[in-house]
Motif scaffolding. Structure first.
Motif, PDB file in Angstrom:
ATOM      1  N   GLU A   1      51.874  45.473  43.860  1.00  0.00           N
ATOM      2  CA  GLU A   1      51.199  45.995  45.106  1.00  0.00           C
ATOM      3  C   GLU A   1      50.449  44.807  45.805  1.00  0.00           C
ATOM      4  O   GLU A   1      50.127  43.945  45.183  1.00  0.00           O
ATOM      5  N   THR A   2      50.592  44.747  47.094  1.00  0.00           N
ATOM      6  CA  THR A   2      49.737  43.583  47.775  1.00  0.00           C
ATOM      7  C   THR A   2      48.515  43.913  48.349  1.00  0.00           C
ATOM      8  O   THR A   2      48.287  45.158  48.688  1.00  0.00           O
ATOM      9  N   LEU A   3      47.355  43.274  48.011  1.00  0.00           N
ATOM     10  CA  LEU A   3      45.901  43.653  48.304  1.00  0.00           C
ATOM     11  C   LEU A   3      45.291  42.448  49.130  1.00  0.00           C
ATOM     12  O   LEU A   3      45.926  41.396  49.071  1.00  0.00           O
ATOM     13  N   SER A   4      44.180  42.831  49.791  1.00  0.00           N
ATOM     14  CA  SER A   4      43.636  41.800  50.358  1.00  0.00           C
ATOM     15  C   SER A   4      42.595  41.288  49.263  1.00  0.00           C
ATOM     16  O   SER A   4      42.414  42.013  48.243  1.00  0.00           O
ATOM     17  N   ASN A   5      42.077  39.900  49.513  1.00  0.00           N
ATOM     18  CA  ASN A   5      40.920  39.365  48.405  1.00  0.00           C
ATOM     19  C   ASN A   5      39.856  40.521  48.512  1.00  0.00           C
ATOM     20  O   ASN A   5      39.210  40.783  47.179  1.00  0.00           O
ATOM     21  N   GLU A   6      39.392  41.025  49.450  1.00  0.00           N
ATOM     22  CA  GLU A   6      38.252  42.079  49.261  1.00  0.00           C
ATOM     23  C   GLU A   6      38.608  43.219  48.677  1.00  0.00           C
ATOM     24  O   GLU A   6      37.890  43.800  47.760  1.00  0.00           O
ATOM     25  N   ALA A   7      39.924  43.777  48.741  1.00  0.00           N
ATOM     26  CA  ALA A   7      40.327  45.148  47.667  1.00  0.00           C
ATOM     27  C   ALA A   7      40.329  44.687  46.420  1.00  0.00           C
ATOM     28  O   ALA A   7      40.015  45.385  45.633  1.00  0.00           O
ATOM     29  N   LEU A   8      40.773  43.415  46.186  1.00  0.00           N
ATOM     30  CA  LEU A   8      40.838  43.095  44.645  1.00  0.00           C
ATOM     31  C   LEU A   8      39.457  42.954  44.000  1.00  0.00           C
ATOM     32  O   LEU A   8      39.497  43.535  42.715  1.00  0.00           O
TER      33      LEU A   8
ATOM     34  N   GLN B   1      31.092  35.581  47.209  1.00  0.00           N
ATOM     35  CA  GLN B   1      32.349  36.562  47.201  1.00  0.00           C
ATOM     36  C   GLN B   1      31.500  38.104  46.846  1.00  0.00           C
ATOM     37  O   GLN B   1      32.249  38.670  47.830  1.00  0.00           O
ATOM     38  N   ILE B   2      30.641  38.248  46.364  1.00  0.00           N
ATOM     39  CA  ILE B   2      29.913  39.522  46.172  1.00  0.00           C
ATOM     40  C   ILE B   2      28.812  39.622  46.867  1.00  0.00           C
ATOM     41  O   ILE B   2      27.804  38.613  46.269  1.00  0.00           O
ATOM     42  N   THR B   3      28.118  40.067  47.752  1.00  0.00           N
ATOM     43  CA  THR B   3      26.871  40.044  48.640  1.00  0.00           C
ATOM     44  C   THR B   3      26.534  41.391  48.715  1.00  0.00           C
ATOM     45  O   THR B   3      27.187  42.182  48.055  1.00  0.00           O
ATOM     46  N   GLU B   4      25.357  41.538  49.546  1.00  0.00           N
ATOM     47  CA  GLU B   4      24.857  42.915  49.531  1.00  0.00           C
ATOM     48  C   GLU B   4      25.677  43.934  50.353  1.00  0.00           C
ATOM     49  O   GLU B   4      25.494  45.149  50.152  1.00  0.00           O
ATOM     50  N   GLN B   5      26.601  43.241  51.185  1.00  0.00           N
ATOM     51  CA  GLN B   5      27.553  44.002  51.935  1.00  0.00           C
ATOM     52  C   GLN B   5      28.424  44.790  51.184  1.00  0.00           C
ATOM     53  O   GLN B   5      28.823  45.940  51.275  1.00  0.00           O
ATOM     54  N   ASN B   6      29.101  44.146  49.961  1.00  0.00           N
ATOM     55  CA  ASN B   6      29.962  44.680  49.221  1.00  0.00           C
ATOM     56  C   ASN B   6      29.696  45.116  47.858  1.00  0.00           C
ATOM     57  O   ASN B   6      30.492  45.379  46.930  1.00  0.00           O
ATOM     58  N   ALA B   7      28.589  44.726  47.189  1.00  0.00           N
ATOM     59  CA  ALA B   7      28.113  45.007  45.925  1.00  0.00           C
ATOM     60  C   ALA B   7      28.198  46.495  45.524  1.00  0.00           C
ATOM     61  O   ALA B   7      28.344  46.584  44.390  1.00  0.00           O
TER      62      ALA B   7
END
Length: 425
Positions: A279-286, A302-308
Motif C-alpha cells: 500500500e502507498t501512504l502519506s507520511n502523516e498516515a504512516l 513530526q508529532i505535535t498536539e495536532q496529531n498526537a
C-alpha cells in the motif's frame, strides 16, 4: 520559537533536581553564535552567497561537538536548538564533549556535486578560526555525508598547513574515518530499543516497526532491526510511504531507492527486482499506523498536539532530533505511549564520532567488532541509568534522560565555582 520549545525540556528537570541557579542561567543561552556569508562560484560562472551558522552552546565538559546540515530550512533558531540538544546528548552519553551544531541554508538537491564541494570547503574557510580537534569538532548531519566531511577535513588541513584528522568526524574510511561510523546512529538506536523492551515490555512475539525517514540513520536502523527478527512493515521518505503488514525487504527497498529514487516493496534476485503487493501512504498516515514501535528518523516536530491523539504505536523511538513537540509529549505520556528520547536514542552517532576522534588523536585504529562492542557498552549503561531515573522520579523517559545529562552538566559547572562557593570565602 523552536529554541524556546527545546528549552521547555529543562523545566521539569529543574523541578526534580536540587541544582544551583547558575546552572540554569548557563544552560539557558548558547556560549557562542557565529554567522557567516559563504560565496560560491556556480558551475555557470555566476556567484551565489549562502548563509552559514556555527553555534557552540556549551563547552563545560570539553570541546564542543556537533554536525553540519545542508537544508533549505536551516536558520538560527534551528541550529541553536540542535546545539542545545547536542549539549545534553553528549552529557547523557558521558562523553568528554560539549554541544555544538552547524548548518547552511541551501537546498543541496539544486546543486551539482562540484558546487556542493565548493560550498563545503567555503564553510570551513568561513569557520576555521573557531574549529579544532581540541575546540570544536563537526560531523555529518542532514544532507551531509562522509564525502563532504572528507572535503572539509582536507580544506582545514590546507588552511592549517598540517594534517589534523581529529578536526572532523564521520570521514571516509580511507581518510582516517572509523569503521562502524556509517551505521552507528541506527545501531545505537536499536541497542536503546532493545534495552527498553527488555526492561518494560519483554515479549517473544515479533515486534512490528514503522520507520519514518529512510536516510542513513533510518535505513541502517531498519536493516539491522530486520536482521534481528523485527518486522519492518512501513517505510517513508520525503515523497511518501509504503506499507505491507507482512513486512518489507529492507535491503531491496533501499536498493530500488538508490537506483530509481522511489520507494516500493520489491524482491531482488541478482540484477532483477520485482515489485510485490504493498500500500502507498502519506507520511502523516504512516505516523498513525497501529504498530509496536514508531521510529521517527526524519526531521523535527513530526508529532505535535495536532496529531498526537491519532498515534496508535505502543512506543515511539526518536532517531531524528526533536521529532516530538513538548505539547505532544504530554499527550503521549497521558495516553501511556512511551517515547525513547532523541538524546538517548540517536546518541550512537556521536559516540562513534568520539571513538573516531580518539583513534585520530592516538593513531591507533579499531576493528568494526570493537567499535560495535564499545558502542553497545555505553548505550546499555546509559539506558539503564535513565530507566533507573525514570523509576526513581516517576517521570517520563525524556525527563529521566535530561535529569541524567543535566546532573553531569551541573556537576561540571558547579565544580568550576559558583556563587555559593565564593560567598563562603
Amino acid at each position: 520559537m523552536m529554541f524556546e520549545l527545546a528549552r521547555q525540556r529543562l523545566a521539569p528537570v529543574f523541578n526534580l533536581l536540587d541544582i544551583n541557579e547558575e546552572v540554569m542561567i548557563r544552560l539557558s543561552v548558547p556560549k557562542r553564535t557565529i554567522v557567516a556569508n559563504i560565496p560560491v562560484r556556480m558551475d555557470d560562472g555566476t556567484l551565489r552567497v549562502f548563509t552559514g551558522y556555527r553555534i557552540q552552546y556549551d563547552d563545560t565538559r570539553g570541546p564542543t561537538k556537533g554536525g553540519i546540515r545542508f537544508h533549505p530550512d536551516v536558520d538560527m533558531q534551528e541550529v541553536t536548538s540542535l546545539s542545545f540538544w547536542m549539549t545534553v546528548k553528549c552529557a547523557v552519553a558521558g562523553l568528554p564533549f560539549g554541544g555544538a551544531k552547524g548548518g547552511v541554508t541551501v537546498n543541496p538537491k539544486e546543486l551539482s556535486l562540484m558546487e556542493i564541494e565548493r560550498l563545503s570547503r567555503g564553510y570551513i574557510r568561513a569557520f576555521a578560526d573557531v574549529l579544532g580537534e581540541k575546540r570544536d569538532i563537526p560531523a555529518p548531519d542532514v544532507y551531509t555525508n562522509a564525502t563532504i566531511m572528507g572535503w572539509m577535513a582536507d580544506e582545514y588541513a590546507m588552511i592549517a598547513r598540517r594534517q589534523e584528522p581529529g578536526i572532523i568526524t564521520g570521514k571516509p574510511l580511507h581518510l582516517n574515518g572509523s569503521k562502524g561510523r556509517e551505521f552507528a546512529t541506527g545501531q545505537g538506536a536499536l541497542f536503546a530499543l532493545q534495552e527498553y523492551l527488555e526492561h518494560y515490555k519483554p515479549s517473544s512475539e515479533q515486534m512490528t516497526i514503522a520507520v519514518q525517514g529512510f536516510g542513513n540513520a533510518g535505513f541502517h536502523f531498519a536493516r539491522i532491526a530486520q536482521q534481528c527478527g523485527y518486522r519492518v512493515v512501513a517505510i517513508s521518505d520525503s515523497q511518501g510511504a509504503i506499507y505491507d503488514p507482512k513486512g518489507l525487504n529492507v535491503l531491496d527497498v533501499h536498493r530500488l531507492k538508490q537506483e530509481d529514487n522511489r520507494l516500493a516493496s520489491v524482491y531482488c534476485d541478482g540484477s532483477v527486482c520485482n515489485e510485490l503487493d504493498y500500500e502507498t501512504l502519506s507520511n502523516e498516515a504512516l505516523l498513525e499506523l497501529n504498530v509496536d514501535v514508531l521510529v521517527l528518523a526524519a526531521l523535527e516536530n513530526q508529532i505535535t498536539e495536532q496529531n498526537a491523539h491519532q498515534i496508535q504505536a505502543k512506543t515511539v523511538l526518536e532517531i531524528a532530533n526533536g521529532p516530538v513537540s513538548p505539547d505532544a509529549d504530554q499527550i503521549l505520556e497521558a495516553r501511556e505511549i512511551d517515547v525513547i528520547p532523541d538524546v538517548l536514542a540517536n546518541a550512537g552517532g556521536v559516540i562513534v564520532s568520539y571513538f573516531e576522534w580518539v583513534q585520530n588523536r592516538s593513531g591507533m585504529y579499531w576493528e568494526e567488532a570493537e567499535v560495535e562492542q564499545q558502542l553497545k557498552k555505553i548505550m546499555v549503561k546509559e539506558s539503564q541509568s535513565i530507566f533507573d531515573h525514570a523509576k526513581k522520579h516517576k517521570c517520563s523517559l525524556r525527563t529521566a534522560a535530561y535529569v541524567h545529562g543535566v546532573e553531569r552538566l551541573a556537576g561540571a559547572i558547579d565544580q568550576r565555582g559558583n556563587h555559593k562557593l565564593f560567598k563562603s570565602v
